[in-house]
Write an enzyme that holds these catalytic residues in place. Structure first.
Site, PDB file in Angstrom:
ATOM      1  N   TYR A 139      93.826 -32.787  53.406  1.00  0.00           N
ATOM      2  CA  TYR A 139      92.997 -33.166  52.249  1.00  0.00           C
ATOM      3  C   TYR A 139      92.348 -34.530  52.471  1.00  0.00           C
ATOM      4  CZ  TYR A 139      91.646 -33.687  47.337  1.00  0.00           C
ATOM      5  OH  TYR A 139      90.933 -33.856  46.170  1.00  0.00           O
ATOM      6  N   SER A 190      87.597 -38.240  46.351  1.00  0.00           N
ATOM      7  CA  SER A 190      88.925 -38.464  45.764  1.00  0.00           C
ATOM      8  C   SER A 190      89.427 -39.827  46.215  1.00  0.00           C
ATOM      9  CB  SER A 190      89.872 -37.376  46.285  1.00  0.00           C
ATOM     10  OG  SER A 190      91.212 -37.694  45.996  1.00  0.00           O
TER      11      SER A 190
HETATM   12  N1  LIG Z   1      92.102 -32.584  39.968  1.00  0.00           N
HETATM   13  C1  LIG Z   1      92.316 -33.714  40.645  1.00  0.00           C
HETATM   14  O1  LIG Z   1      93.371 -34.363  40.505  1.00  0.00           O
HETATM   15  C2  LIG Z   1      91.243 -34.271  41.545  1.00  0.00           C
HETATM   16  C3  LIG Z   1      91.289 -35.625  41.889  1.00  0.00           C
HETATM   17  C4  LIG Z   1      90.307 -36.176  42.706  1.00  0.00           C
HETATM   18  C5  LIG Z   1      89.306 -35.367  43.187  1.00  0.00           C
HETATM   19  N2  LIG Z   1      89.267 -34.033  42.862  1.00  0.00           N
HETATM   20  C6  LIG Z   1      88.172 -33.228  43.417  1.00  0.00           C
HETATM   21  O2  LIG Z   1      87.391 -32.745  42.344  1.00  0.00           O
HETATM   22  C7  LIG Z   1      86.757 -31.513  42.710  1.00  0.00           C
HETATM   23  C8  LIG Z   1      87.000 -30.471  41.637  1.00  0.00           C
HETATM   24  O3  LIG Z   1      88.394 -30.271  41.512  1.00  0.00           O
HETATM   25  P1  LIG Z   1      89.085 -29.704  40.180  1.00  0.00           P
HETATM   26  O4  LIG Z   1      90.213 -30.596  39.863  1.00  0.00           O
HETATM   27  O5  LIG Z   1      88.070 -29.393  39.155  1.00  0.00           O
HETATM   28  O6  LIG Z   1      89.723 -28.353  40.802  1.00  0.00           O
HETATM   29  P2  LIG Z   1      89.758 -26.851  40.238  1.00  0.00           P
HETATM   30  O7  LIG Z   1      89.980 -26.855  38.765  1.00  0.00           O
HETATM   31  O8  LIG Z   1      90.720 -26.142  41.118  1.00  0.00           O
HETATM   32  O9  LIG Z   1      88.278 -26.326  40.525  1.00  0.00           O
HETATM   33  C9  LIG Z   1      87.802 -26.183  41.845  1.00  0.00           C
HETATM   34  C10 LIG Z   1      86.412 -25.566  41.829  1.00  0.00           C
HETATM   35  O10 LIG Z   1      85.993 -25.356  43.194  1.00  0.00           O
HETATM   36  C11 LIG Z   1      85.566 -24.003  43.344  1.00  0.00           C
HETATM   37  N3  LIG Z   1      85.857 -23.505  44.686  1.00  0.00           N
HETATM   38  C12 LIG Z   1      87.024 -23.603  45.388  1.00  0.00           C
HETATM   39  N4  LIG Z   1      86.914 -22.952  46.562  1.00  0.00           N
HETATM   40  C13 LIG Z   1      85.664 -22.413  46.602  1.00  0.00           C
HETATM   41  C14 LIG Z   1      84.967 -21.619  47.539  1.00  0.00           C
HETATM   42  N5  LIG Z   1      85.520 -21.220  48.717  1.00  0.00           N
HETATM   43  N6  LIG Z   1      83.693 -21.245  47.245  1.00  0.00           N
HETATM   44  C15 LIG Z   1      83.123 -21.616  46.097  1.00  0.00           C
HETATM   45  N7  LIG Z   1      83.721 -22.388  45.150  1.00  0.00           N
HETATM   46  C16 LIG Z   1      84.982 -22.779  45.409  1.00  0.00           C
HETATM   47  C17 LIG Z   1      86.351 -23.225  42.277  1.00  0.00           C
HETATM   48  O11 LIG Z   1      85.624 -22.067  41.891  1.00  0.00           O
HETATM   49  P3  LIG Z   1      86.075 -20.537  42.166  1.00  0.00           P
HETATM   50  O12 LIG Z   1      87.571 -20.521  42.296  1.00  0.00           O
HETATM   51  O13 LIG Z   1      85.527 -19.807  41.003  1.00  0.00           O
HETATM   52  O14 LIG Z   1      85.363 -20.215  43.452  1.00  0.00           O
HETATM   53  C18 LIG Z   1      86.377 -24.224  41.115  1.00  0.00           C
HETATM   54  O15 LIG Z   1      85.217 -24.117  40.344  1.00  0.00           O
HETATM   55  C19 LIG Z   1      87.347 -31.145  44.082  1.00  0.00           C
HETATM   56  O16 LIG Z   1      86.438 -31.513  45.095  1.00  0.00           O
HETATM   57  C20 LIG Z   1      88.615 -31.990  44.177  1.00  0.00           C
HETATM   58  O17 LIG Z   1      88.942 -32.281  45.514  1.00  0.00           O
HETATM   59  C21 LIG Z   1      90.210 -33.477  42.035  1.00  0.00           C
END
Ligand SMILES: NC(=O)c1ccc[n+]([C@@H]2O[C@H](COP(=O)([O-])OP(=O)(O)OC[C@H]3O[C@@H](n4cnc5c(N)ncnc54)[C@H](OP(=O)(O)O)[C@@H]3O)[C@@H](O)[C@H]2O)c1
Length: 248
Positions: free
Chosen positions: A162, A149
């Site tokens: 975070y 991120s």
């Molecule tokens: N959205 C943003 O603004 C943003 C910006 C920069 C970076 N990111 C990064 O991008 C990545 C994906 O984020 P996203 O925005 O797609 O978030 P999201 O929609 O909340 O998805 C998060 C994913 O992680 C999985 N997950 C969470 N906890 C878990 C656990 N204990 N065991 C297994 N799986 C787990 C969830 O699956 P289940 O709930 O089905 O387990 C889900 O598939 C993350 O690393 C986040 O830090 C996001």
């Protein structure tokens, strides 16, 4: 054929960025005109969602298996890697994407909350890497893509846990590259700004702001997967083009 089909293990495949990556790579494949698709090992806790996505990929012409796993559990991680290797014989690409975020002033965090963020965002990528890398070393090729991120490059108010996890992931990735580069393994960290997903709970102001779409990140991953065998992009900072806040 322009690009080789790959076997891709991706965490956090149930929704958001992970799901968008699978949808883009599954449908576009390396060569859809000739019906050549990538293979996928999909994991997340939401069994139904990853099974439904695997089914969609299998109907498109690719191959996918769904193995549920809580990334806080080392044995479950080991099982995903073992089942993936048993099914496909190799893992060409590991995408450490699963992540969580909680945001509040430092003294409001409990020990358990802080540890959980570090476990999911930093320790889990270490464990997946630990169990996947021996097979990549044996094959003298492979690719590891960590989804970090902009919070891995900049601190911000309410971001102690975070940012600590994502700065850690960036440092882990840089050192990992040095560990494995002699074996032909490429290692990249992607640092996106805000992405329009349900990440960290839906905040109305956040949703109204200029954000990246999940498919923007997927597009970047697609580029990396098709990168030349002699190149390794180390770090990509991916910004929403119009967002006013300069760091995010
Ligand atoms: N959205 C943003 O603004 C943003 C910006 C920069 C970076 N990111 C990064 O991008 C990545 C994906 O984020 P996203 O925005 O797609 O978030 P999201 O929609 O909340 O998805 C998060 C994913 O992680 C999985 N997950 C969470 N906890 C878990 C656990 N204990 N065991 C297994 N799986 C787990 C969830 O699956 P289940 O709930 O089905 O387990 C889900 O598939 C993350 O690393 C986040 O830090 C996001």
């Amino acid at each position: 054929m322009k690009f080789q089909p790959k076997t891709i293990l991706i965490t956090g495949a149930s929704k958001g960025i992970g799901r968008a990556i699978v949808e883009r790579l599954g449908i576009n494949g390396p060569d859809p005109e000739n019906k050549i698709y990538h293979s996928f090992i999909l994991t997340a806790r939401s069994k139904d969602k990853i099974q439904e996505l695997a089914q969609k990929i299998n109907q498109t012409g690719g191959k996918a298996i769904a193995i549920p796993c809580d990334v806080k559990n080392e044995k479950e991680i080991q099982n995903v890697v073992e089942e993936g290797l048993k099914t496909f014989g190799k893992i060409d690409v590991l995408i450490n994407n699963a992540g969580i975020g909680k945001f509040k002033r430092v003294d409001e965090f409990t020990y358990e909350e802080f540890i959980e963020i570090i476990q999911v965002n930093l320790i889990a990528p270490f464990l997946f890497t630990k169990y996947v890398v021996p097979s990549m070393i044996k094959n003298k090729s492979g690719q590891i893509i960590n989804i970090s991120s902009v919070a891995g490059l900049n601190g911000f108010k309410t971001g102690t846990a975070y940012s600590a996890s994502k700065f850690g992931l960036n440092g882990f990735t840089e050192s990992l590259r040095e560990d494995v580069k002699d074996y032909g393994i490429a290692v990249t960290v992607i640092c996106p700004g805000g992405v329009r997903t349900g990440f960290g709970g839906s905040d109305e102001n956040r949703i109204k702001d200029f954000l990246l779409e999940p498919d923007d990140v997927a597009h970047t991953v697609e580029y990396l997967i098709h990168e030349s065998e002699t190149a390794n992009t180390k770090l990509i900072e991916l910004k929403p083009r119009k967002r006013k806040e300069f760091r995010i």
